[in-house]
Design a protein around this motif. Structure first.
Motif, PDB file in Angstrom:
ATOM      1  N   GLU A  42       0.825  -1.213   0.000  1.00  0.00           N
ATOM      2  CA  GLU A  42       0.000   0.000   0.000  1.00  0.00           C
ATOM      3  C   GLU A  42       0.859   1.262   0.000  1.00  0.00           C
ATOM      4  OE1 GLU A  42      -2.647  -0.603   3.325  1.00  0.00           O
ATOM      5  OE2 GLU A  42      -4.188  -1.385   1.964  1.00  0.00           O
ATOM      6  N   TYR A  43       1.983   1.224   0.699  1.00  0.00           N
ATOM      7  CA  TYR A  43       2.867   2.391   0.720  1.00  0.00           C
ATOM      8  C   TYR A  43       3.417   2.653  -0.674  1.00  0.00           C
ATOM      9  CZ  TYR A  43       2.335   2.074   5.700  1.00  0.00           C
ATOM     10  OH  TYR A  43       1.786   2.035   6.961  1.00  0.00           O
ATOM     11  N   ALA A  44       3.827   1.600  -1.360  1.00  0.00           N
ATOM     12  CA  ALA A  44       4.321   1.749  -2.730  1.00  0.00           C
ATOM     13  C   ALA A  44       3.204   2.270  -3.639  1.00  0.00           C
ATOM     14  CB  ALA A  44       4.859   0.416  -3.241  1.00  0.00           C
ATOM     15  N   HIS A  45       2.011   1.703  -3.497  1.00  0.00           N
ATOM     16  CA  HIS A  45       0.876   2.112  -4.340  1.00  0.00           C
ATOM     17  C   HIS A  45       0.576   3.603  -4.192  1.00  0.00           C
ATOM     18  CE1 HIS A  45      -2.957   1.835  -6.463  1.00  0.00           C
ATOM     19  NE2 HIS A  45      -3.460   2.576  -5.494  1.00  0.00           N
ATOM     20  N   TYR A  46       0.615   4.106  -2.968  1.00  0.00           N
ATOM     21  CA  TYR A  46       0.272   5.517  -2.715  1.00  0.00           C
ATOM     22  C   TYR A  46       1.489   6.437  -2.725  1.00  0.00           C
ATOM     23  CZ  TYR A  46      -4.377   3.842  -1.555  1.00  0.00           C
ATOM     24  OH  TYR A  46      -5.620   3.263  -1.616  1.00  0.00           O
ATOM     25  N   GLY A  47       2.680   5.900  -3.020  1.00  0.00           N
ATOM     26  CA  GLY A  47       3.891   6.723  -3.083  1.00  0.00           C
ATOM     27  C   GLY A  47       4.298   7.279  -1.728  1.00  0.00           C
ATOM     28  N   GLU A  48       4.032   6.519  -0.666  1.00  0.00           N
ATOM     29  CA  GLU A  48       4.365   6.959   0.683  1.00  0.00           C
ATOM     30  C   GLU A  48       5.534   6.140   1.228  1.00  0.00           C
ATOM     31  OE1 GLU A  48       0.767   6.358   2.880  1.00  0.00           O
ATOM     32  OE2 GLU A  48      -0.268   8.013   1.907  1.00  0.00           O
ATOM     33  N   ASN A  49       6.224   6.713   2.202  1.00  0.00           N
ATOM     34  CA  ASN A  49       7.300   5.998   2.876  1.00  0.00           C
ATOM     35  C   ASN A  49       6.715   5.024   3.888  1.00  0.00           C
ATOM     36  OD1 ASN A  49       9.370   7.438   1.572  1.00  0.00           O
ATOM     37  ND2 ASN A  49       9.203   9.100   3.058  1.00  0.00           N
ATOM     38  N   GLU A  50       7.339   3.869   3.997  1.00  0.00           N
ATOM     39  CA  GLU A  50       6.938   2.920   5.035  1.00  0.00           C
ATOM     40  C   GLU A  50       7.301   3.501   6.398  1.00  0.00           C
ATOM     41  OE1 GLU A  50       8.714  -0.886   4.357  1.00  0.00           O
ATOM     42  OE2 GLU A  50       7.697  -1.160   2.433  1.00  0.00           O
ATOM     43  N   PRO A  51       6.517   3.168   7.426  1.00  0.00           N
ATOM     44  CA  PRO A  51       6.851   3.662   8.763  1.00  0.00           C
ATOM     45  C   PRO A  51       8.148   3.030   9.258  1.00  0.00           C
ATOM     46  CG  PRO A  51       5.081   2.044   8.863  1.00  0.00           C
ATOM     47  CD  PRO A  51       5.334   2.306   7.414  1.00  0.00           C
ATOM     48  N   LYS A  52       8.858   3.776  10.100  1.00  0.00           N
ATOM     49  CA  LYS A  52      10.073   3.257  10.719  1.00  0.00           C
ATOM     50  C   LYS A  52      10.132   3.745  12.159  1.00  0.00           C
ATOM     51  CE  LYS A  52      13.171   6.848   8.906  1.00  0.00           C
ATOM     52  NZ  LYS A  52      12.119   7.784   8.625  1.00  0.00           N
ATOM     53  N   ALA A  53      10.867   3.027  12.972  1.00  0.00           N
ATOM     54  CA  ALA A  53      10.999   3.390  14.380  1.00  0.00           C
ATOM     55  C   ALA A  53      11.451   4.835  14.509  1.00  0.00           C
ATOM     56  CB  ALA A  53      11.977   2.453  15.082  1.00  0.00           C
ATOM     57  N   GLY A  54      10.789   5.567  15.403  1.00  0.00           N
ATOM     58  CA  GLY A  54      11.099   6.972  15.633  1.00  0.00           C
ATOM     59  C   GLY A  54      10.198   7.937  14.894  1.00  0.00           C
ATOM     60  N   ASP A  55       9.501   7.463  13.863  1.00  0.00           N
ATOM     61  CA  ASP A  55       8.544   8.333  13.154  1.00  0.00           C
ATOM     62  C   ASP A  55       7.423   8.738  14.095  1.00  0.00           C
ATOM     63  OD1 ASP A  55       9.944   8.005  10.784  1.00  0.00           O
ATOM     64  OD2 ASP A  55       8.449   6.697   9.845  1.00  0.00           O
ATOM     65  N   HIS A  56       6.880   9.914  13.854  1.00  0.00           N
ATOM     66  CA  HIS A  56       5.706  10.382  14.571  1.00  0.00           C
ATOM     67  C   HIS A  56       4.567  10.522  13.568  1.00  0.00           C
ATOM     68  CE1 HIS A  56       8.761  11.471  17.505  1.00  0.00           C
ATOM     69  NE2 HIS A  56       7.795  11.543  18.392  1.00  0.00           N
ATOM     70  N   TRP A  57       3.351  10.319  14.054  1.00  0.00           N
ATOM     71  CA  TRP A  57       2.206  10.552  13.186  1.00  0.00           C
ATOM     72  C   TRP A  57       1.058  11.115  13.990  1.00  0.00           C
ATOM     73  CZ3 TRP A  57      -1.983   6.713  12.266  1.00  0.00           C
ATOM     74  CH2 TRP A  57      -1.873   5.561  13.026  1.00  0.00           C
TER      75      TRP A  57
END
Length: 142
Positions: free
Chosen positions: A33-48
């Motif tokens: 889904e991340y590839a489909h929508y052109g988004e970065n995959e989540p990684k440790a330390g990310d905030h949302w």
């Protein structure tokens, strides 16, 4: 990143409630889904920023960890950490099979659990912590 849980306002509100008032400290997604929508995959330390079903920001979460897994290798303790239903792995498998079949169908893809054994099709198993607001922040914090 600014997101809602789920794929409907009702589900977003239900899952946000489980994060704020329950035991939900994990979420799972499909890597494709991340590839489909052109988004970065989540990684440790990310905030949302997590919004409610009407799109209003309600909390900030920090990604504590992310692991790749097939549908068949999701641990029971991860299913319980998602804080949904009866917290069982069986419940998790049933509702996520339904969810990903529906959401992948909406983008024109067939989906099956077997696909998650292929590179780029895995599940991303994310554990999160609430950072803000303070009254909901996890004691382990940042």
């Amino acid at each position: 990143m600014v997101e809602c849980y789920g794929d409907s306002a009702e589900l977003a509100d239900e899952l946000l409630h489980e994060v704020m008032h329950g035991t939900k400290r994990a979420t799972s997604s499909l890597a494709n889904e991340y590839a489909h929508y052109g988004e970065n995959e989540p990684k440790a330390g990310d905030h949302w920023v997590v919004c409610d079903g009407s799109g209003e920001p309600r909390i900030i979460q920090r990604v504590a960890s992310v692991q790749r897994s097939s549908f068949f290798d999701v641990p029971a303790n991860f299913a319980a950490a998602q804080g949904e239903g009866d917290l069982s792995l069986e419940y998790w498998r049933r509702v996520h099979r339904e969810y990903w079949t529906r959401t992948q169908g909406e983008i024109g893809r067939d989906w099956s659990p077997e696909q998650t054994t292929l590179p780029g099709e895995e599940l991303l198993l994310e554990r999160d912590e609430i950072c803000w607001p303070p009254e909901f922040a996890d004691s382990r914090g940042e």
